[in-house]
Structures are given as C-alpha cells and as structure tokens.
Design a protein around this motif. Structure first.
Motif, mmCIF file in Angstrom:
data_model
loop_
_atom_site.group_PDB
_atom_site.id
_atom_site.type_symbol
_atom_site.label_atom_id
_atom_site.label_comp_id
_atom_site.label_asym_id
_atom_site.label_seq_id
_atom_site.Cartn_x
_atom_site.Cartn_y
_atom_site.Cartn_z
ATOM 1 N N LEU A 99 57.469 54.544 71.533
ATOM 2 C CA LEU A 99 58.698 55.319 71.673
ATOM 3 C C LEU A 99 59.576 55.175 70.413
ATOM 4 C CD1 LEU A 99 59.496 54.129 75.281
ATOM 5 C CD2 LEU A 99 59.120 56.477 74.685
ATOM 6 N N LYS A 100 60.168 53.960 70.202
ATOM 7 C CA LYS A 100 61.237 53.876 69.202
ATOM 8 C C LYS A 100 61.366 52.461 68.636
ATOM 9 C CE LYS A 100 64.643 55.829 66.997
ATOM 10 N NZ LYS A 100 64.439 54.844 65.908
ATOM 11 N N THR A 101 61.695 52.422 67.349
ATOM 12 C CA THR A 101 61.984 51.165 66.664
ATOM 13 C C THR A 101 63.494 50.971 66.544
ATOM 14 O OG1 THR A 101 61.996 52.221 64.497
ATOM 15 C CG2 THR A 101 59.884 51.363 65.291
ATOM 16 N N GLY A 102 63.885 49.782 66.089
ATOM 17 C CA GLY A 102 65.301 49.521 65.827
ATOM 18 C C GLY A 102 65.455 48.275 64.983
ATOM 19 N N TYR A 103 66.503 48.259 64.170
ATOM 20 C CA TYR A 103 66.785 47.062 63.378
ATOM 21 C C TYR A 103 68.236 47.043 62.934
ATOM 22 C CZ TYR A 103 67.255 43.834 59.530
ATOM 23 O OH TYR A 103 67.708 42.819 58.728
ATOM 24 N N THR A 104 68.872 45.905 63.092
ATOM 25 C CA THR A 104 70.098 45.534 62.392
ATOM 26 C C THR A 104 69.964 44.050 62.064
ATOM 27 O OG1 THR A 104 71.344 44.844 64.369
ATOM 28 C CG2 THR A 104 71.496 47.187 63.734
ATOM 29 N N ASN A 105 70.825 43.547 61.203
ATOM 30 C CA ASN A 105 70.776 42.111 60.894
ATOM 31 C C ASN A 105 70.963 41.273 62.150
ATOM 32 O OD1 ASN A 105 70.326 42.382 58.146
ATOM 33 N ND2 ASN A 105 72.506 42.527 57.657
ATOM 34 N N ALA A 106 71.845 41.734 63.026
ATOM 35 C CA ALA A 106 72.141 40.961 64.238
ATOM 36 C C ALA A 106 71.026 41.039 65.268
ATOM 37 C CB ALA A 106 73.454 41.448 64.858
ATOM 38 N N SER A 107 70.349 42.174 65.339
ATOM 39 C CA SER A 107 69.339 42.359 66.387
ATOM 40 C C SER A 107 67.968 41.817 66.015
ATOM 41 C CB SER A 107 69.195 43.850 66.722
ATOM 42 O OG SER A 107 68.534 44.554 65.669
ATOM 43 N N GLY A 108 67.651 41.799 64.718
ATOM 44 C CA GLY A 108 66.271 41.579 64.324
ATOM 45 C C GLY A 108 65.485 42.860 64.509
ATOM 46 N N PHE A 109 64.160 42.766 64.437
ATOM 47 C CA PHE A 109 63.313 43.955 64.509
ATOM 48 C C PHE A 109 62.885 44.221 65.951
ATOM 49 C CE2 PHE A 109 63.073 42.546 60.168
ATOM 50 C CZ PHE A 109 63.153 43.732 59.443
ATOM 51 N N ASN A 110 63.257 45.392 66.451
ATOM 52 C CA ASN A 110 63.021 45.784 67.845
ATOM 53 C C ASN A 110 61.981 46.894 67.940
ATOM 54 O OD1 ASN A 110 65.126 44.031 68.417
ATOM 55 N ND2 ASN A 110 66.629 45.658 68.738
ATOM 56 N N LEU A 111 61.321 46.954 69.095
ATOM 57 C CA LEU A 111 60.365 48.030 69.337
ATOM 58 C C LEU A 111 60.163 48.238 70.831
ATOM 59 C CD1 LEU A 111 58.176 50.052 68.332
ATOM 60 C CD2 LEU A 111 56.552 48.141 68.381
ATOM 61 N N ASN A 144 57.513 58.799 60.823
ATOM 62 C CA ASN A 144 57.985 58.037 61.979
ATOM 63 C C ASN A 144 57.950 56.553 61.666
ATOM 64 O OD1 ASN A 144 58.137 56.755 64.659
ATOM 65 N ND2 ASN A 144 57.823 58.817 65.449
ATOM 66 N N HIS A 145 59.029 55.844 62.007
ATOM 67 C CA HIS A 145 59.152 54.415 61.712
ATOM 68 C C HIS A 145 58.244 53.542 62.571
ATOM 69 C CE1 HIS A 145 63.492 54.884 59.902
ATOM 70 N NE2 HIS A 145 62.560 55.530 59.227
ATOM 71 N N ASN A 146 57.707 54.103 63.658
ATOM 72 C CA ASN A 146 56.872 53.323 64.576
ATOM 73 C C ASN A 146 55.477 53.142 63.979
ATOM 74 O OD1 ASN A 146 55.437 52.183 66.683
ATOM 75 N ND2 ASN A 146 55.982 53.735 68.200
ATOM 76 N N GLY A 147 55.227 51.977 63.386
ATOM 77 C CA GLY A 147 53.962 51.727 62.721
ATOM 78 C C GLY A 147 52.765 51.780 63.652
ATOM 79 N N LEU A 148 52.928 51.359 64.918
ATOM 80 C CA LEU A 148 51.805 51.366 65.858
ATOM 81 C C LEU A 148 51.370 52.786 66.192
ATOM 82 C CD1 LEU A 148 52.598 48.469 68.373
ATOM 83 C CD2 LEU A 148 51.256 48.436 66.270
ATOM 84 N N LEU A 149 52.275 53.726 66.064
ATOM 85 C CA LEU A 149 51.941 55.127 66.313
ATOM 86 C C LEU A 149 50.888 55.623 65.319
ATOM 87 C CD1 LEU A 149 52.860 57.532 68.139
ATOM 88 C CD2 LEU A 149 54.458 58.135 66.326
ATOM 89 N N HIS A 150 50.892 55.032 64.130
ATOM 90 C CA HIS A 150 49.981 55.462 63.072
ATOM 91 C C HIS A 150 48.653 54.719 63.097
ATOM 92 C CE1 HIS A 150 53.196 57.738 60.956
ATOM 93 N NE2 HIS A 150 53.987 56.768 61.400
ATOM 94 N N ARG A 151 48.591 53.556 63.786
ATOM 95 C CA ARG A 151 47.375 52.755 63.632
ATOM 96 C C ARG A 151 46.774 52.204 64.926
ATOM 97 N NH1 ARG A 151 48.331 47.246 63.908
ATOM 98 N NH2 ARG A 151 50.489 46.542 63.611
ATOM 99 N N MET A 152 47.447 52.290 66.067
ATOM 100 C CA MET A 152 46.898 51.722 67.291
ATOM 101 C C MET A 152 46.487 52.824 68.253
ATOM 102 S SD MET A 152 48.541 48.973 69.964
ATOM 103 C CE MET A 152 47.560 48.421 71.387
ATOM 104 N N TYR A 153 45.250 52.789 68.674
ATOM 105 C CA TYR A 153 44.716 53.805 69.577
ATOM 106 C C TYR A 153 45.502 53.841 70.887
ATOM 107 C CZ TYR A 153 41.642 55.816 73.122
ATOM 108 O OH TYR A 153 41.150 56.551 74.169
ATOM 109 N N GLY A 154 45.898 55.061 71.310
ATOM 110 C CA GLY A 154 46.562 55.257 72.586
ATOM 111 C C GLY A 154 48.073 55.240 72.529
ATOM 112 N N VAL A 155 48.655 54.781 71.426
ATOM 113 C CA VAL A 155 50.119 54.709 71.320
ATOM 114 C C VAL A 155 50.686 56.108 71.121
ATOM 115 C CG1 VAL A 155 52.046 53.911 69.887
ATOM 116 C CG2 VAL A 155 50.197 52.338 70.483
#
Length: 424
Positions: A230-242, A216-227
């Motif tokens: 939902l979903k990540t996203g990235y394009t050059n135009a958008s930047g890094f979304n979460l 899963n691309h969601n890094g917080l899912l792997h390391r933050m308690y309680g997460v």
C-alpha cells in the motif's frame, strides 16, 4: 520437540511456525536486516489475514507511533468515498492554494493557482507521496486541511482505529498525529473492503506527470511477488514505515512495519513477515491446525507515557516467548439475520460495533459480535442503520451501565465499539 520447533522460527523472532518443514531461503536471507529492525526503539509490527482480520503476528501493535506518509492512505480513503458518492469526479480540478504549494518535499512542485485532476492527485499521493497534492485534495474535500483532518479522525474512529488521531492530510511532522500498527492494518483492510475499484491505485509502479516519471516509493512493489500495495512513510521521528499487502494462492495478507532504522531493514522485515505468514496459511490449507502466538513482554503504553515514548523511544525490547499451539479454524460469521426472536430489550442506550459500505458487511459484523461476545449482547437487539452513506452495525436496548460494560469487553479484545446515549 521444543528444540525442533525453535529451528522453524526466524532467528530474530519475527514469526513462529509449528511442526515440520524448512523456512524458504528468501526468508532466511533477510535475518541480518531483521535483527537490526527489531532492535530499533521505534519498531512495531503486525501481520493480518485480510479476509478474516485474524492477527497472525504482532509486536507492540498498540504502541503509539507517528504514521508519517502512511497518513495518505486515509486521505485517499476519504477521496475514494467522495468519488463513490458522486461528490467529485476523476476529471475534476484540484487547485493548489499558496499553502498547499508551500508544503515541504516530497512534492509535485505545482505552483499556487495551478491545478491538476483528482486522478493525477491520487496517483501523486500513491506513488511520489506528494505532500502538496495531499493538502490540495484536503482543501478541495474539506474546505480547509484542519477540517479535513477532523473528518479523517472521525472516520478512523468509525472504522475502529481507536488509537489514531490525524492533524494533517500528508503525514508531515506533527506531535498530535499518532496511530498504531494495528490501526493502520484496520485502515488497510477497510480500503480493500470498501473501495476495491480504487485499491488498484496502490499498485501503480510509475506515474508520468508533466514529463516526469515518478517511481512508487514502495520497494516491495517492484521486487516481491504478489505485492500490490500500500504505502511507505518516513520522518525523523517516525523512522521508516510501511503498510504492505500481498496475495498468493488466493490468500491475502497485510503487514505493517513501523519505526525501521533503514529502508532496507524495514522492507526486509515486512518481506519476512509476509513470507512466514503465507507459509502458515499454506500449512493450514493442507490441514495443519496451527496458529502463531508470539508475545513480547513490554511495559504497557499508556496515555501518560505516550509522549515520553514518542520523544525518547521505547527502550524496552522485552523478552521473547514463543508459544506454538493448536487452534480452531478462524470464525466464519453467519449470514443470518439476528434481529428477530430476541428477548425484548429494556434500556435506551445503544452500542455501535462497526461502520461499513454495505448492509451485508454490517450484518456480518453483528453476527460476529454476538457469537464472540454473546454474554453482553444476549438481551440486545441487533440492527443496521444507514447514515451518511454508511451502514452502522448497532445493538440497542442497553442500560448505560450494560452498554459501557459491553463496549469495554469489545475494546479489551481490540474490537471497535462506541457507546451512544439515548436521543433527546
């Protein structure tokens, strides 16, 4: 007193808290990344109480942004809807057309003519963010991706995502595909509320597919308690979304961060927002009557300036003003029926204020709207109507002028609203 309060604010100003106590070390450790995130011209964020919808923090929450692969949350929402209605089953096959197979990465790499199950397709979207699987699902449910995107936009409007338009099911670059941090928070709440039986999909950490282990691309899912999504996203135009949600001590928060300059800064920003939000909720539970009100003074985003903002970025970081204030507890909507004992309505126009999976949720929305906007709905009749598997919250008996005035009042407070003309 003011200096004391300022010491309780994260140094980049992602959130503010009132009265005594120290910030958690985990939140303090994220400050350098937080500063980097907030200086991004594409940055926008919001933190919402998932239960009540109360906004705990917002920064450019209504500025138009590209959602990128967070788009797939809506693709999955419509898939959940089809499953719940019996239109499809988890074991049904999803055939990859040449168009689906030709999508740009990230993707599963399934060949044209081959197929996977609906269950596999959903897991591929939630973990690997597979664009080919998103298009294949869209074609299965909508016939064509274009038609499915129109259904996505329609459902978004019904959910109250008034500033969202979808042009595809994957989130791949398209200048017509826009949303806001607030609208993505609305969608996140809708998924949890309407399809709790499927929401657990977003907590899938790994997915085994044909000998591959997809993380899963969601890094917080792997390391933050309680997460748990939902979903990540990235394009050059958008930047890094979460879009991310977490639960602690029985309380759930949703944070949306758009336009981060790096994965690390995006994740750190979302983590700090959640940590501070939970601190506020815990203080309230102990009896502190506080609220977070932090405003960034920005030029309003208008439709005329939206394209410039998308192409060049919003360069106005603005001046920050922190307001620490006491507030009444969040409004708890009454469960009472509100359709009885009203003054007879005179007009034939209707105002729709929400669309829900259950009648009880629809009735609760009627009560909330009447309580908060009573001056506009005092003479209207509240009712719930079922159509297309959804329960619509509506008020009838308006004239055209009063219906538009009522809707304008709701939209001014970022509430969903739709004016319906009389049937012929």
């Amino acid at each position: 007193m003011f200096q004391h309060a300022r010491r309780l604010v994260l140094s980049l100003g992602v959130a503010a808290m009132a009265a005594f106590g120290a910030l958690a070390p985990a939140a303090q450790a994220q400050v350098p990344y937080q500063r980097l995130a907030q200086t991004s011209s594409k940055y926008a964020a919001i933190v919402v109480d998932a239960k009540t919808g109360e906004v705990l923090y917002e920064n450019r929450a209504d500025a138009l942004r590209y959602p990128a692969s967070i788009t797939k949350v809506m693709t999955l929402y419509l898939t959940f809807e089809a499953l719940a209605s019996g239109k499809i089953d988890l074991d049904d096959r999803v055939v990859f057309s040449p168009r689906a197979a030709a999508q740009a990465p990230t993707k599963l790499g399934v060949r044209a003519g081959d197929s996977i199950s609906v269950d596999e397709a959903m897991k591929a979207l939630a973990t690997k963010s597979a664009n080919d699987a998103a298009v294949a699902l869209a074609e299965k449910l909508g016939g064509t991706e274009q038609r499915f995107a129109a259904l996505m936009t329609l459902r978004a409007q019904e959910l109250g995502m008034t500033n969202t338009h979808f042009a595809n099911a994957s989130g791949l670059p398209d200048s017509r595909q826009t949303s806001t941090a607030r609208d993505i928070a609305i969608l996140s709440r809708a998924v949890m509320r309407d399809y709790p039986q499927y929401y657990k999909l977003f907590s899938t950490t790994y997915f085994n597919f044909r000998g591959q282990q997809l993380r899963n691309h969601n890094g917080l899912l792997h390391r933050m308690y309680g997460v748990d999504g939902l979903k990540t996203g990235y394009t050059n135009a958008s930047g890094f979304n979460l879009a991310v949600s977490a639960v602690r001590d029985g309380r759930r928060l949703i944070a949306v961060v758009l336009g981060g300059p790096t994965v690390a800064s995006r994740d750190a920003s979302a983590e700090s927002l959640l940590l501070t939000g939970f601190d506020v909720m815990n203080r309230r539970a102990r009896g502190e009557d506080i609220r977070v009100a932090q405003n960034f003074f920005e030029a309003p985003i208008t439709m005329a300036s939206a394209q410039t903002s998308r192409e060049q970025g919003d360069n106005d970081d603005g001046d920050m003003k922190i307001v620490l204030a006491s507030t009444a507890p969040p409004i708890r909507a009454s469960k009472i029926e509100i359709v009885e004992g009203k003054k007879a309505a005179q007009g034939k126009w209707t105002v729709q204020v929400g669309s829900f999976n259950s009648r009880s949720d629809a009735k609760e929305q009627l009560a909330i709207v009447e309580k908060k906007f009573g001056q506009h709905f005092r003479s209207a009749k509240g009712l719930t109507e079922k159509a297309g598997g959804k329960y619509r919250s509506r008020f009838s008996g308006f004239t055209e002028k009063s219906a538009k005035a009522a809707c304008q009042a709701l939209k001014a407070k970022k509430q969903p609203c739709m004016v319906l003309a009389p049937s012929a």
